[in-house]
Write a protein that holds these residues in place. Sequence first.
Motif, mmCIF file in Angstrom:
data_model
loop_
_atom_site.group_PDB
_atom_site.id
_atom_site.type_symbol
_atom_site.label_atom_id
_atom_site.label_comp_id
_atom_site.label_asym_id
_atom_site.label_seq_id
_atom_site.Cartn_x
_atom_site.Cartn_y
_atom_site.Cartn_z
ATOM 1 N N LEU A 1 -7.412 0.777 9.342
ATOM 2 C CA LEU A 1 -8.522 0.083 8.679
ATOM 3 C C LEU A 1 -8.862 -1.212 9.407
ATOM 4 C CD1 LEU A 1 -10.384 -0.497 6.133
ATOM 5 C CD2 LEU A 1 -8.430 -1.757 5.228
ATOM 6 N N ILE A 2 -7.861 -2.050 9.617
ATOM 7 C CA ILE A 2 -8.127 -3.384 10.176
ATOM 8 C C ILE A 2 -8.602 -3.266 11.619
ATOM 9 C CG2 ILE A 2 -7.074 -5.614 10.789
ATOM 10 C CD1 ILE A 2 -5.303 -5.307 8.313
ATOM 11 N N ASN A 3 -8.036 -2.330 12.367
ATOM 12 C CA ASN A 3 -8.441 -2.155 13.762
ATOM 13 C C ASN A 3 -9.899 -1.805 13.908
ATOM 14 O OD1 ASN A 3 -6.441 -2.806 15.427
ATOM 15 N ND2 ASN A 3 -5.609 -0.736 15.647
ATOM 16 N N GLN A 4 -10.423 -0.952 12.990
ATOM 17 C CA GLN A 4 -11.804 -0.514 13.182
ATOM 18 C C GLN A 4 -12.770 -1.356 12.351
ATOM 19 O OE1 GLN A 4 -13.519 2.120 10.676
ATOM 20 N NE2 GLN A 4 -12.193 1.024 9.257
ATOM 21 N N TRP A 5 -12.271 -2.408 11.670
ATOM 22 C CA TRP A 5 -13.137 -3.197 10.794
ATOM 23 C C TRP A 5 -13.814 -4.287 11.592
ATOM 24 C CZ3 TRP A 5 -14.244 -1.367 6.170
ATOM 25 C CH2 TRP A 5 -15.074 -2.137 5.354
ATOM 26 N N GLU A 6 -15.130 -4.164 11.743
ATOM 27 C CA GLU A 6 -15.818 -5.166 12.540
ATOM 28 C C GLU A 6 -16.480 -6.229 11.681
ATOM 29 O OE1 GLU A 6 -17.845 -2.407 14.998
ATOM 30 O OE2 GLU A 6 -15.933 -1.996 15.991
ATOM 31 N N ASP A 7 -16.941 -5.863 10.465
ATOM 32 C CA ASP A 7 -17.571 -6.868 9.602
ATOM 33 C C ASP A 7 -16.545 -7.943 9.271
ATOM 34 O OD1 ASP A 7 -19.244 -4.809 9.671
ATOM 35 O OD2 ASP A 7 -19.326 -4.411 7.528
ATOM 36 N N GLU A 8 -17.054 -9.126 8.995
ATOM 37 C CA GLU A 8 -16.176 -10.238 8.622
ATOM 38 C C GLU A 8 -15.430 -9.936 7.332
ATOM 39 O OE1 GLU A 8 -15.319 -13.710 9.690
ATOM 40 O OE2 GLU A 8 -15.449 -12.241 11.310
ATOM 41 N N GLU A 9 -16.212 -9.589 6.293
ATOM 42 C CA GLU A 9 -15.660 -9.502 4.952
ATOM 43 C C GLU A 9 -14.994 -8.150 4.712
ATOM 44 O OE1 GLU A 9 -14.527 -11.427 1.857
ATOM 45 O OE2 GLU A 9 -15.955 -12.364 3.243
ATOM 46 N N LEU A 10 -13.736 -8.171 4.328
ATOM 47 C CA LEU A 10 -13.039 -6.939 3.957
ATOM 48 C C LEU A 10 -12.736 -7.056 2.463
ATOM 49 C CD1 LEU A 10 -11.575 -4.324 4.857
ATOM 50 C CD2 LEU A 10 -9.583 -5.718 5.359
ATOM 51 N N SER A 11 -13.438 -6.272 1.637
ATOM 52 C CA SER A 11 -13.268 -6.439 0.193
ATOM 53 C C SER A 11 -12.010 -5.713 -0.276
ATOM 54 C CB SER A 11 -14.491 -5.894 -0.547
ATOM 55 O OG SER A 11 -14.473 -4.483 -0.500
ATOM 56 N N ASP A 12 -11.535 -6.088 -1.458
ATOM 57 C CA ASP A 12 -10.366 -5.407 -2.015
ATOM 58 C C ASP A 12 -10.674 -3.922 -2.222
ATOM 59 O OD1 ASP A 12 -9.183 -7.825 -1.926
ATOM 60 O OD2 ASP A 12 -8.795 -8.000 -4.080
ATOM 61 N N MET A 13 -11.936 -3.610 -2.554
ATOM 62 C CA MET A 13 -12.290 -2.197 -2.745
ATOM 63 C C MET A 13 -12.204 -1.444 -1.418
ATOM 64 S SD MET A 13 -12.640 0.112 -4.778
ATOM 65 C CE MET A 13 -12.917 -0.422 -6.429
ATOM 66 N N ASP A 14 -12.647 -2.084 -0.317
ATOM 67 C CA ASP A 14 -12.521 -1.441 1.006
ATOM 68 C C ASP A 14 -11.050 -1.133 1.282
ATOM 69 O OD1 ASP A 14 -15.267 -1.747 1.578
ATOM 70 O OD2 ASP A 14 -14.943 -3.790 2.309
ATOM 71 N N ILE A 15 -10.197 -2.091 0.960
ATOM 72 C CA ILE A 15 -8.763 -1.887 1.204
ATOM 73 C C ILE A 15 -8.246 -0.738 0.344
ATOM 74 C CG2 ILE A 15 -6.456 -2.924 0.989
ATOM 75 C CD1 ILE A 15 -7.777 -5.654 1.593
ATOM 76 N N ARG A 16 -8.616 -0.741 -0.925
ATOM 77 C CA ARG A 16 -8.125 0.312 -1.820
ATOM 78 C C ARG A 16 -8.629 1.691 -1.396
ATOM 79 N NH1 ARG A 16 -5.536 -1.136 -6.690
ATOM 80 N NH2 ARG A 16 -5.213 -3.373 -6.740
ATOM 81 N N LYS A 17 -9.879 1.761 -0.910
ATOM 82 C CA LYS A 17 -10.383 3.054 -0.416
ATOM 83 C C LYS A 17 -9.558 3.521 0.790
ATOM 84 C CE LYS A 17 -13.656 5.255 -1.393
ATOM 85 N NZ LYS A 17 -13.575 6.439 -2.310
ATOM 86 N N ALA A 18 -9.185 2.568 1.650
ATOM 87 C CA ALA A 18 -8.464 2.952 2.869
ATOM 88 C C ALA A 18 -7.050 3.435 2.575
ATOM 89 C CB ALA A 18 -8.423 1.776 3.849
ATOM 90 N N ILE A 19 -6.458 2.968 1.470
ATOM 91 C CA ILE A 19 -5.083 3.395 1.166
ATOM 92 C C ILE A 19 -5.050 4.394 0.008
ATOM 93 C CG2 ILE A 19 -3.942 1.330 2.113
ATOM 94 C CD1 ILE A 19 -3.667 0.329 -0.814
#
Lengths: 299, 163
Positions: free
Chosen positions: B115-133
């Motif tokens: 997730l973090i490697n391919q994340w280019e936008d500045e903001e990483l929301s908690d929902m983005d994190i939860r979707k990734a895991i």
Amino acid sequence: MKNFVGSRALPDLVYHCPENMNALMALFDTIQGEYKIVAGCTDFIPAVRGGRWSFNDGLSLIDIKKIDELNFIKETDGIVTIGAVTPLSTIMSSDIVQKHAPGLCHAMSTMASPQVRNVGTMGGNIAMSSPAGDTVPSLLALGASVIIKGKQEEKKVALDQFFTGPGKNIMASNEVLKAIEFPALKADESVHFQKIGTRDAVIISIVSAASFLKVENGVCKAARIALGSVAPTPIRVPKAEAFLKNKPATREVLAQCAELVAREISPITDLRASADYRRDLSETLSRRTLMACLDDLNP
Amino acid sequence: MKMPVTLNINNTTWNLDIDANATLLEVLRNNVLNQQSVHRSCEEGECGACTVLMDGKPVNSCLVMAASAQGSTIITSEGLMRGDELHPLMKAFVDELGLQCGFCTPGMVMSAYALINQWEDEELSDMDIRKAIEGNLCRCTGYVNIVNSIRRAKQAKDAGNWW
Ligand SMILES: Cc1cc2nc3c(=O)[nH]c(=O)nc-3n(C[C@H](O)[C@H](O)[C@H](O)COP(=O)(O)OP(=O)(O)OC[C@H]3O[C@@H](n4cnc5c(N)ncnc54)[C@H](O)[C@@H]3O)c2cc1C
Ligand code: FES
Ligand code: FES
């Protein structure tokens, strides 16, 4: 390695990995004993581990994932075609599919997990022919066809003619699902998908629904409504679809149509849900997906 | 049936003779490769404890036939270490108490790393994190500390502390 209680070992395997369609077709002629085509293996391995599929005399596995002719996404003259072994995650993030069938991308985003979507394929989801296959309702709503390749011929079959029962379809064992195609959505058309399970992630649908709506000057010109997990195969509901034809595209009319959907189906009770609950959900999800289409078309 | 495969695992190329019915999980855990971070649990794709990166993407190694991984590049949690030094992502899990028993952690870390490697936008929301895991089960933490760990790791990457 010793297997856990309840988890079966994979059978002895002979592994084949044809590099192109000709090699695959030639393999069908020479292969001996029981064989199985696999792409992502995300249905195959759990089915064997769980004992739903067993192969006591060994098995030849035909891995078709490396056949480039089956791995592509394209749009020509308003028809989107997706190769059978294209991974779900590639389809979901493809500009072509996001532009021409966003509802299908959404359906895939509700499936399984990122890990499974990175290897699982749309061809596998369709070929499994599970009543709960989550790519299928949207594809039915989009009016999709499948392209099936056999030794002698290649044929195109409407997806609503493909399924014959739970886990069953019209393909012979020496045929392969080559691609799926559907018309790109036009400006006055929309498709939406929703599913309900016991949680949001990594869950099999209790009911899923997808709707297609075409609205011209405030009138419904065409509709397709498809449901998963309410019959032995994913189904369309022709009576409810016909009801919408040439009716005013209003929320009241769409709600009436959703009531007809609930009357047209005969779901069963199983360990995931009762028939009554499934009927209620079918109405709710049909209504929600139809209204979401209407909202797209009447901004 | 035995068959040869070539795999690049954590930057080392291996020519292996594997059983045709072995999964990638079994091959990674065997006594040649000994990648003990790749945890074996449900073997049906449900839990994510066996997650590794295959050609940069997280996959369940229990659902990949080793034969079909021919020619691919695999990264396991071991591969994130620099000698004995923990990866900044792993340090974030320690600092935020993102693990208790630790069984889910190597898989969780690989999903977070992708997730973090391919994340280019500045903001990483908690929902983005939860979707990734969403494909990684944890029976201990209740996920809140895991989400906090991943958020902290993203800050580490933004601060240039990443590899
Ligand atoms: C944890 C987990 C969660 C899941 N969640 C969902 C979900 O939410 N929704 C859902 O719908 N599914 C779900 N699935 C099921 C599965 O991931 C999908 O059905 C996937 O699309 C299957 O694709 P595959 O390539 O992995 O299939 P495989 O396992 O490779 O193949 C499945 C079957 O299809 C046949 N087949 C495959 N490709 C072809 C072809 N081109 N031509 C002819 N026959 C073919 C094979 O012979 C085999 O019988 C889940 C699976 C797991 C493990
Ligand atoms: S062991 Fe692979 S997902 Fe659980
Ligand atoms: S820390 Fe125990 S399972 Fe996650």
